[in-house]
Design a protein around this motif. Structure first.
Motif, short mmCIF file in Angstrom:
data_model
loop_
_atom_site.label_atom_id
_atom_site.label_comp_id
_atom_site.label_asym_id
_atom_site.label_seq_id
_atom_site.Cartn_x
_atom_site.Cartn_y
_atom_site.Cartn_z
N GLY A 10 -44.08 -9.38 -7.93
CA GLY A 10 -43.86 -7.91 -8.14
C GLY A 10 -45.46 -7.70 -8.23
O GLY A 10 -45.80 -6.90 -9.06
N ASN A 12 -47.26 -5.98 -6.21
CA ASN A 12 -47.71 -4.48 -6.11
C ASN A 12 -47.85 -3.52 -7.20
O ASN A 12 -48.41 -2.72 -7.29
CB ASN A 12 -47.20 -3.84 -4.86
CG ASN A 12 -47.90 -2.84 -4.43
OD1 ASN A 12 -48.96 -2.69 -4.19
ND2 ASN A 12 -47.18 -1.46 -4.19
N SER A 13 -47.69 -4.15 -8.55
CA SER A 13 -47.74 -3.73 -9.78
C SER A 13 -49.19 -3.37 -10.16
O SER A 13 -50.18 -4.28 -9.72
CB SER A 13 -47.13 -4.18 -10.98
OG SER A 13 -48.08 -4.70 -12.14
N GLU A 14 -49.90 -2.19 -10.78
CA GLU A 14 -50.87 -2.13 -10.86
C GLU A 14 -51.63 -3.15 -11.66
O GLU A 14 -52.77 -3.70 -11.39
CB GLU A 14 -51.20 -0.71 -11.77
CG GLU A 14 -52.51 0.03 -11.37
CD GLU A 14 -52.87 0.41 -9.99
OE1 GLU A 14 -51.87 0.70 -9.25
OE2 GLU A 14 -53.97 0.41 -9.91
N SER A 39 -44.12 -9.91 -3.10
CA SER A 39 -44.04 -8.40 -3.40
C SER A 39 -43.13 -7.94 -2.17
O SER A 39 -43.06 -8.73 -1.13
CB SER A 39 -45.30 -7.63 -3.36
OG SER A 39 -45.10 -6.24 -3.53
N ARG A 40 -42.66 -6.74 -2.39
CA ARG A 40 -42.14 -5.98 -1.23
C ARG A 40 -43.21 -5.27 -0.37
O ARG A 40 -43.08 -4.68 0.78
CB ARG A 40 -41.07 -4.96 -1.85
CG ARG A 40 -40.07 -5.34 -2.32
CD ARG A 40 -39.19 -4.33 -3.32
NE ARG A 40 -40.19 -3.58 -4.29
CZ ARG A 40 -39.92 -2.56 -4.94
NH1 ARG A 40 -38.77 -2.14 -4.60
NH2 ARG A 40 -40.87 -1.95 -5.51
N TYR A 66 -35.11 -7.56 -3.84
CA TYR A 66 -34.92 -8.74 -4.78
C TYR A 66 -33.46 -9.03 -5.07
O TYR A 66 -33.21 -9.48 -6.20
CB TYR A 66 -35.71 -8.13 -6.23
CG TYR A 66 -36.88 -7.97 -6.06
CD1 TYR A 66 -37.92 -9.25 -5.84
CD2 TYR A 66 -37.69 -6.60 -5.91
CE1 TYR A 66 -39.41 -9.01 -5.94
CE2 TYR A 66 -39.15 -6.62 -5.73
CZ TYR A 66 -39.77 -7.67 -5.80
OH TYR A 66 -41.41 -7.88 -5.56
N HIS A 93 -42.09 -6.88 -12.83
CA HIS A 93 -41.24 -5.87 -12.25
C HIS A 93 -41.10 -4.93 -13.58
O HIS A 93 -41.09 -5.45 -14.87
CB HIS A 93 -39.70 -6.51 -12.09
CG HIS A 93 -39.82 -7.24 -11.06
ND1 HIS A 93 -39.95 -7.06 -9.68
CD2 HIS A 93 -39.61 -8.64 -11.07
CE1 HIS A 93 -39.81 -8.10 -9.12
NE2 HIS A 93 -39.69 -9.27 -9.85
N GLY A 94 -41.00 -3.76 -13.40
CA GLY A 94 -40.89 -2.63 -14.32
C GLY A 94 -40.59 -1.48 -13.75
O GLY A 94 -41.36 -0.85 -12.98
N TYR A 166 -34.75 2.19 -20.61
CA TYR A 166 -35.83 1.27 -20.82
C TYR A 166 -35.90 0.31 -21.90
O TYR A 166 -36.16 -0.74 -21.87
CB TYR A 166 -37.12 2.27 -20.65
CG TYR A 166 -38.43 1.61 -20.33
CD1 TYR A 166 -38.65 1.09 -19.17
CD2 TYR A 166 -39.24 1.30 -21.46
CE1 TYR A 166 -40.02 0.47 -18.92
CE2 TYR A 166 -40.34 0.78 -21.31
CZ TYR A 166 -40.65 0.20 -19.83
OH TYR A 166 -42.03 -0.55 -19.64
N LYS A 170 -35.54 -3.78 -22.00
CA LYS A 170 -36.69 -4.61 -22.31
C LYS A 170 -36.02 -5.50 -23.58
O LYS A 170 -36.33 -6.55 -23.67
CB LYS A 170 -38.01 -3.85 -22.91
CG LYS A 170 -38.33 -3.24 -21.56
CD LYS A 170 -39.11 -3.91 -20.55
CE LYS A 170 -39.95 -3.44 -19.76
NZ LYS A 170 -40.36 -4.16 -18.52
N THR A 201 -50.73 1.34 -20.10
CA THR A 201 -51.93 0.88 -19.18
C THR A 201 -51.95 2.00 -17.99
O THR A 201 -50.72 2.31 -17.70
CB THR A 201 -51.57 -0.29 -18.80
OG1 THR A 201 -51.60 -1.33 -19.79
CG2 THR A 201 -53.00 -0.90 -17.62
N SER A 203 -51.18 3.38 -14.94
CA SER A 203 -50.50 2.84 -13.68
C SER A 203 -49.43 4.07 -13.31
O SER A 203 -49.35 4.68 -14.03
CB SER A 203 -49.87 1.62 -14.11
OG SER A 203 -48.57 1.80 -14.69
#
Ligand SMILES: NC(=O)c1ccc[n+]([C@@H]2O[C@H](COP(=O)([O-])OP(=O)(O)OC[C@H]3O[C@@H](n4cnc5c(N)ncnc54)[C@H](OP(=O)(O)O)[C@@H]3O)[C@@H](O)[C@H]2O)c1
Length: 253
Positions: A10, A12-14, A39-40, A66, A93-94, A166, A170, A201, A203
């Motif tokens: 994942g 490409n997550s910030e 990543s995609r 995925y 991922h999130g 969400y 988690k 954070t 992002s």
């Protein structure tokens, strides 16, 4: 410093991008660390500074989605290209919001479609990585696997409510991690699982929710990346899952 391969999923997550940059900076002047990013969307990793790295330092794996078949294929590629023992894996991922869905403020906002989507990204996808990665890690060197969760996944710490999907995704990830740790303590003692809360954070994920964050509590991804790498280095293998925040402090499950 020992030879090691680090995998960021994942990517490409910030926060993942900052982690990648920090891993590469830490490995500078050494050719003992190989980074594999998945990543995609790999455009970030095609910029000049990455292209100038020795080709052995950074490997990229592009996935279309995925789906489990894609994950399975990507794990085969990791196994094939890993030059050293895999010591750390970060699963980043999130999903909290997108054009179609927003975190719920009240019961009436709950939607089965949104819940299913969020569970798929935040819980099922990381679990599929754990399932497919375990066979290539068993009977090898020590490996720490970090799954990004959030403090809102803590059932005992839930004072504010809301954000039903969400939060639940988690919390479910945490239950999957504690259960997986029980099984790994029997069949793959070399794997340590960490559920990680990065703190709020800066992002795309947190962007719409930043205005109420107290001064000094909105972290940069660079700060979180440094904290996390330090925490992982100092976390020992103990046959259990740990639920840690950005300071390395335990969060109640
Ligand atoms: N930012 C915060 O304030 C904060 C706070 C607490 C917890 N967290 C957690 O920290 C982690 C990283 O967050 P971030 O802020 O760096 O997020 P971000 O920049 O928004 O990155 C999104 C991540 O989710 C993946 N993703 C998005 N849509 C997906 C989909 N449909 N299927 C599968 N994967 C998908 C992306 O993978 P690709 O690389 O393939 O695009 C990427 O890894 C997440 O687990 C998040 O819940 C963040």
């Amino acid at each position: 410093m020992k030879n090691q391969t680090i995998v960021i999923i994942g990517a490409n997550s910030e926060i993942a991008k900052a982690l990648s940059l920090q891993v590469i900076a830490d490995a500078k002047n050494n050719d003992n660390t190989q980074l594999i990013v998945i990543s995609r969307e790999l455009e970030f990793y095609q910029q000049e500074s990455f292209l100038q790295l020795p080709s052995a330092c950074l490997n990229t794996i592009n996935v279309n989605s995925y789906e489990e078949s894609e994950i399975n294929l990507a794990v085969k590629k990791i196994d094939l290209i890993a030059m050293f023992e895999i010591t750390q894996i970060y699963i980043c991922h999130g999903l909290l919001h997108n054009e179609q869905l927003q975190p719920e403020k009240r019961l009436e906002d709950f939607s089965p479609e949104a819940f299913t989507k969020i569970l798929t990204v935040n819980t099922i996808t990381p679990m599929l990585w754990l399932k497919n990665l375990t066979p290539i890690l068993s009977d090898k060197g020590d490996c720490k696997i970090v799954v990004f969760t959030a403090r809102v996944g803590s059932i005992s710490d839930n004072r504010l409510g809301g954000w039903y999907s969400y939060r639940s995704s988690k919390a479910a990830m945490n239950m999957l991690l504690t259960s997986t740790a029980v099984e790994l303590a029997r069949r793959a003692k070399n794997i340590k699982l960490i559920s990680f809360h990065p703190g709020t954070t800066d992002s795309p994920l947190s962007k719409p929710f930043q205005k109420n964050v107290p001064k000094g509590k909105l972290f940069t991804s660079q700060f979180v990346a440094k904290q996390l790498l330090n925490i992982v280095e100092h976390t020992q293998l103990d046959g259990k899952a740990s639920y840690l925040d950005w300071e390395g402090k335990s969060i109640p499950w």
